[in-house]
Scaffold this motif. Structure first.
Motif, PDB file in Angstrom:
ATOM      1  N   MET A   1       0.854  -1.189   0.000  1.00 32.99           N
ATOM      2  CA  MET A   1       0.000   0.000   0.000  1.00 32.99           C
ATOM      3  C   MET A   1       0.884   1.230   0.000  1.00 32.99           C
ATOM      4  SD  MET A   1      -2.750   1.213   2.853  1.00 32.99           S
ATOM      5  CE  MET A   1      -3.776  -0.214   2.542  1.00 32.99           C
ATOM      6  N   ASN A   2       0.537   2.209  -0.805  1.00 30.43           N
ATOM      7  CA  ASN A   2       1.250   3.475  -0.819  1.00 30.43           C
ATOM      8  C   ASN A   2       1.066   4.168   0.522  1.00 30.43           C
ATOM      9  OD1 ASN A   2       2.114   6.079  -1.239  1.00 30.43           O
ATOM     10  ND2 ASN A   2       1.427   6.094  -3.384  1.00 30.43           N
ATOM     11  N   PRO A   3       2.144   4.478   1.267  1.00 32.91           N
ATOM     12  CA  PRO A   3       1.996   5.069   2.594  1.00 32.91           C
ATOM     13  C   PRO A   3       1.200   6.367   2.596  1.00 32.91           C
ATOM     14  CG  PRO A   3       4.241   4.304   2.279  1.00 32.91           C
ATOM     15  CD  PRO A   3       3.554   4.187   0.945  1.00 32.91           C
ATOM     16  N   THR A   4       1.173   7.125   1.491  1.00 27.32           N
ATOM     17  CA  THR A   4       0.423   8.371   1.479  1.00 27.32           C
ATOM     18  C   THR A   4      -1.074   8.128   1.531  1.00 27.32           C
ATOM     19  OG1 THR A   4       0.334   8.428  -0.927  1.00 27.32           O
ATOM     20  CG2 THR A   4       2.230   9.477   0.131  1.00 27.32           C
ATOM     21  N   ARG A   5      -1.520   6.910   1.369  1.00 26.21           N
ATOM     22  CA  ARG A   5      -2.954   6.623   1.349  1.00 26.21           C
ATOM     23  C   ARG A   5      -3.397   5.964   2.636  1.00 26.21           C
ATOM     24  NH1 ARG A   5      -4.387   4.609  -4.632  1.00 26.21           N
ATOM     25  NH2 ARG A   5      -6.422   5.104  -3.800  1.00 26.21           N
ATOM     26  N   TYR A 249      -1.790  -9.516   1.809  1.00 28.50           N
ATOM     27  CA  TYR A 249      -1.861  -8.188   1.212  1.00 28.50           C
ATOM     28  C   TYR A 249      -0.701  -7.991   0.240  1.00 28.50           C
ATOM     29  CZ  TYR A 249      -1.925  -3.214   0.544  1.00 28.50           C
ATOM     30  OH  TYR A 249      -1.958  -1.976  -0.048  1.00 28.50           O
ATOM     31  N   ASP A 250      -1.013  -7.464  -0.924  1.00 30.35           N
ATOM     32  CA  ASP A 250      -0.050  -7.245  -1.998  1.00 30.35           C
ATOM     33  C   ASP A 250       0.925  -6.129  -1.620  1.00 30.35           C
ATOM     34  OD1 ASP A 250       1.186  -6.480  -4.417  1.00 30.35           O
ATOM     35  OD2 ASP A 250      -0.620  -5.431  -5.122  1.00 30.35           O
ATOM     36  N   ALA A 251       2.016  -6.514  -0.927  1.00 31.33           N
ATOM     37  CA  ALA A 251       3.038  -5.535  -0.533  1.00 31.33           C
ATOM     38  C   ALA A 251       4.421  -6.176  -0.677  1.00 31.33           C
ATOM     39  CB  ALA A 251       2.799  -5.034   0.886  1.00 31.33           C
ATOM     40  N   MET A 252       4.788  -7.066   0.272  1.00 29.68           N
ATOM     41  CA  MET A 252       6.081  -7.731   0.168  1.00 29.68           C
ATOM     42  C   MET A 252       6.095  -8.658  -1.050  1.00 29.68           C
ATOM     43  SD  MET A 252       8.096 -10.264   2.839  1.00 29.68           S
ATOM     44  CE  MET A 252       8.751  -8.989   3.915  1.00 29.68           C
ATOM     45  N   ALA A 259       7.121  -3.899  -2.699  1.00 21.92           N
ATOM     46  CA  ALA A 259       6.854  -3.277  -3.997  1.00 21.92           C
ATOM     47  C   ALA A 259       5.423  -3.627  -4.381  1.00 21.92           C
ATOM     48  CB  ALA A 259       7.847  -3.769  -5.058  1.00 21.92           C
ATOM     49  N   TRP A 260       4.508  -2.723  -4.095  1.00 20.90           N
ATOM     50  CA  TRP A 260       3.092  -2.974  -4.347  1.00 20.90           C
ATOM     51  C   TRP A 260       2.874  -3.183  -5.844  1.00 20.90           C
ATOM     52  CZ3 TRP A 260       5.115   0.953  -1.311  1.00 20.90           C
ATOM     53  CH2 TRP A 260       4.890   0.856   0.072  1.00 20.90           C
ATOM     54  N   VAL A 280      -5.455  -6.949  -3.593  1.00 25.74           N
ATOM     55  CA  VAL A 280      -4.635  -6.330  -4.627  1.00 25.74           C
ATOM     56  C   VAL A 280      -4.566  -4.832  -4.361  1.00 25.74           C
ATOM     57  CG1 VAL A 280      -4.401  -5.899  -7.098  1.00 25.74           C
ATOM     58  CG2 VAL A 280      -5.267  -8.109  -6.291  1.00 25.74           C
ATOM     59  N   ASP A 281      -3.344  -4.308  -4.285  1.00 22.70           N
ATOM     60  CA  ASP A 281      -3.156  -2.904  -3.950  1.00 22.70           C
ATOM     61  C   ASP A 281      -3.851  -1.990  -4.953  1.00 22.70           C
ATOM     62  OD1 ASP A 281      -1.673  -0.800  -2.352  1.00 22.70           O
ATOM     63  OD2 ASP A 281      -0.986  -0.361  -4.389  1.00 22.70           O
ATOM     64  N   PHE A 282      -4.103  -0.744  -4.529  1.00 18.92           N
ATOM     65  CA  PHE A 282      -4.914   0.205  -5.277  1.00 18.92           C
ATOM     66  C   PHE A 282      -4.328   0.586  -6.633  1.00 18.92           C
ATOM     67  CE2 PHE A 282      -5.104   1.276  -0.657  1.00 18.92           C
ATOM     68  CZ  PHE A 282      -6.326   0.680  -0.406  1.00 18.92           C
ATOM     69  N   ARG A 283      -3.119   0.204  -6.931  1.00 15.64           N
ATOM     70  CA  ARG A 283      -2.478   0.569  -8.191  1.00 15.64           C
ATOM     71  C   ARG A 283      -3.030  -0.187  -9.393  1.00 15.64           C
ATOM     72  NH1 ARG A 283       0.883   1.100  -4.039  1.00 15.64           N
ATOM     73  NH2 ARG A 283       2.594   2.595  -4.053  1.00 15.64           N
ATOM     74  N   TRP A 284      -4.019  -1.027  -9.193  1.00 20.53           N
ATOM     75  CA  TRP A 284      -4.552  -1.811 -10.301  1.00 20.53           C
ATOM     76  C   TRP A 284      -5.129  -0.917 -11.404  1.00 20.53           C
ATOM     77  CZ3 TRP A 284      -9.576  -0.617 -11.091  1.00 20.53           C
ATOM     78  CH2 TRP A 284     -10.359  -0.219  -9.997  1.00 20.53           C
TER      79      TRP A 284
END
Length: 675
Positions: A1-5, A249-252, A259-260, A280-284
């Motif tokens: 997950m992008n930390p800014t979110r 969670y899609d992170a590691m 790398a999400w 799946v992280d929000f970058r989809w």
């Protein structure tokens, strides 16, 4: 997950507990302290000292036998079986996209175990659309591993929804330390992962359904990635043996770095294969989700085991989403939905509009859509609410069935229409199985407003209020059911007419609707208070009418009410509905006792009553004979706070009762506490 979110939960000061639930053991009375939801670090603790109200604990050293608050935190309602009725509208589908929600119900620390003296709470009620709830939270300064508190699990289980605890290894920007990740996946001399077994033991003892694993601390390497993969595999194996599940969670990635991906790729597919599902992280994008679904199939997995993350923390039902990339209207769904922080429906409200009624208005908008009627979605609504795409589910499949439309929070507590506590409260474990299609209203005339209302209730804290001009008959769908009809099956309806003339009929269907969105094939039974077939009682302005299901057989598949008004606007409340064969009295609990005391703060405990139990209630009996409601719980322990002696009172007197599925109560057990 992008930390800014992300909103990272900060340490919180201790919250004031409502006069609700607790625990106990025989022996000398110790000081009574409030019980809170549990949280841990994997093993090593941060440097320094915890902040106010925070307790640092190691999961590695946790033992159920040594857990002083386990009785407060262990859920007691089993996970109910669900069925899928004919969908409420033609676009709502069964067997395709599922819905997950990541919800923060409170701070990591000082999160009350069994409710609080506050009606301002995220009282989630739209369980019919959910397939998995994640008890989101955790912070570097408090703890990283969170066990959900019992009321949330009990409410979710009553509606057939599994609940996962959260393992949160935060980004370094938010205080994450790689050592905590290493602690979690540290193998023993035999190559086993002790903390995987600990996580399963916690979920077993606390009665929830598994874990959401979110490893976002950067700086790892391939060796750490290999260790994490081994850990997740063992966690899933141990969890499956206990009927639990694991969501990744899609992170590691497999090389140990964070790398999400925003997709199912070669970098995370090993973790997906090791777990039951993956968020799946929000970058989809539309392309990456489509490719991910295809890849899942190639791996022998289902595309709906991928939750496409939708971040609603900031804008809720105003969030812009490429819905056709996830749940297209004209072709099969691409993936499942993973809502991040839908408690926006409460949190975005201004301080002067945070009443329970305001919250439910926003929450209905989120889950049902702009039309506020799942049978008639607004096709122009830019927010594609779950009710538009996903078929609702129900657990109302056995007799006796009853509901008093209690949402799990309120401004007062009512019993038989009388206020027995004027304190605001929340406790999701006391929530009813609630109507899933809110609110489907069928009429050829003007549509009245239908809401949960908190200004009056038959029992609990809320009722269903119908308000408006009934220029044509109105049918309100309430429950999709699978309730078998026996020779002596009866229905009961408790209601109050506050304004206007209203003829009331119970709507009962023994068949399915002809098509999605169509009305159930109801038969209408007159609720005739003066009729010979209807036994009627009136208490505190509420009327309870008992109706035999004469001429009906088979299975009740839908319940509702039909209202026909006279001249002028109508205000009509529904306080309770029930279907039953017989109404026996619940058994009495035993061994009730005060186990710890600190002035007016008490911990109580008791032994379970034999037979079916919905929950227990505790009242204080004042010297003048008045009964004051202190709390209710599904557990066998209760914490009450802030009690004071009445003038001339040498000992406080309490009454403990078992409450059955029909809200009938046992005879009381009396407990006294000297001042």
């Amino acid at each position: 997950m992008n930390p800014t979110r992300r909103t990272v939960l900060a340490a919180a000061t201790a919250a004031a507990l409502a006069p609700v639930p607790a625990r106990a053991a025989a022996g000398p009375r110790a000081a009574a302290t409030p019980p809170y939801a549990s949280y841990w670090y994997p093993d090593s603790l941060p440097a320094g000292s915890p902040g106010p109200g925070i307790t640092w604990r190691s999961l590695k050293t946790w033992r159920a036998a040594d857990d002083p608050d386990l009785a407060f935190n262990a859920a007691s309602v089993p996970l109910a079986a669900r069925f899928t009725p004919t969908p409420a509208n033609p676009t709502a589908r069964a067997g395709q996209a599922r819905v997950q929600a990541l919800v923060s119900f409170g701070p990591t620390s000082a999160n009350p175990s069994q409710g609080a003296a506050d009606g301002d709470y995220y009282a989630l009620t739209h369980w019919a659309y959910l397939d998995e709830l994640v008890f989101w939270g955790g912070s570097a300064g408090e703890g990283l591993i969170l066990a959900p508190n019992a009321p949330i699990v009990d409410a979710a289980h009553r509606h057939g929804v599994p609940v996962l605890g959260n393992v949160f290894l935060p980004p370094t920007a938010y205080g994450g330390q790689l050592q905590w990740t290493r602690d979690l996946v540290q193998p023993d001399a035999a190559g086993r992962f002790p903390l995987a077994a600990q996580l399963v033991a916690v979920a077993t003892a606390y009665g929830f359904d598994g874990w959401f694993v979110n490893a976002e601390t950067g700086g790892g390497n391939t060796a750490l990635g290999i260790a994490m993969l081994g850990f997740v595999k063992e966690l899933k194996t141990l969890a499956a043996a206990r009927g639990q599940r694991v969501t990744w969670y899609d992170a590691m990635t497999v090389n140990g770095t964070v790398a999400w991906q925003g997709a199912l790729t070669s970098q995370n597919q090993a973790f997906f294969q090791a777990a039951d599902d993956m968020f799946v992280d929000f970058r989809w994008s539309a392309a990456t989700l489509a490719a991910s679904g295809t890849k899942a199939g190639q791996l022998g997995r289902g595309r709906y085991e991928l939750w496409a993350g939708v971040d609603v923390e900031s804008n809720g039902s105003g969030t812009l989403v490429d819905w056709d990339a996830i749940v297209p209207a004209g072709k099969p769904h691409i993936a499942s939905l993973g809502f991040y922080r839908p408690e926006w429906t409460r949190d975005h409200l201004p301080a002067d509009r945070r009443s329970p009624a305001d919250f439910h208005g926003a929450d209905d908008r989120f889950w049902t859509g702009r039309s506020l009627d799942p049978a008639r979605p607004d096709r122009a609504d830019p927010w594609r609410a779950p009710a538009v795409s996903v078929a609702d589910r129900s657990t109302v499949s056995s007799v006796p069935f009853a509901s008093v439309f209690n949402t799990g929070h309120g401004l007062r507590w009512y019993e038989a229409g009388e206020v027995t506590s004027d304190a605001p409260w929340n406790h999701l474990g006391l929530q009813d199985r609630l109507p899933s299609r809110r609110w489907t209203v069928r009429t050829a005339g003007e549509r009245p407003a239908v809401t949960f209302d908190f200004d009056d209730a038959w029992r609990g804290g809320s009722s269903v209020l119908v308000a408006g001009a009934l220029d044509r008959p109105v049918v309100l769908d309430l429950y999709a059911t699978r309730l078998p009809i026996a020779r002596n099956t009866l229905a009961e309806l408790t209601y109050k007419a506050e304004a206007g003339e209203t003829d009331v009929e119970l709507a009962v269907a023994t068949g399915e609707p002809a098509a999605p969105g169509a009305a159930p094939p109801y038969r209408y039974l007159p609720v005739d208070p003066g009729g010979e077939a209807c036994r009627t009682t009136s208490v505190n302005g509420w009327r309870t009418v008992e109706l035999p299901l004469t001429g009906l057989s088979g299975t009740v598949r839908a319940l509702g009410v039909r209202l026909t008004g006279g001249a002028g606007p109508v205000r009509w409340r529904l306080g309770a509905i029930a279907l039953r064969d017989a109404a026996g009295t619940p058994a009495v609990p035993s061994g009730a006792r005060v186990t710890a005391a600190n002035g007016g703060d008490l911990r109580l405990a008791w032994n379970a009553a034999p037979g079916p139990v919905r929950h227990y209630t505790l009242h204080r009996v004042l010297p003048d004979g008045t009964r004051r409601f202190l709390g209710g719980t599904c557990q066998r322990a209760l914490f009450v706070a802030g009690l004071r002696p009445e003038p001339g009172e040498s000992a406080a007197r309490f009454e403990l009762r078992t409450v059955g599925e029909l809200y009938n109560a046992s005879t009381p057990v009396t407990v006294t506490h000297p001042w």
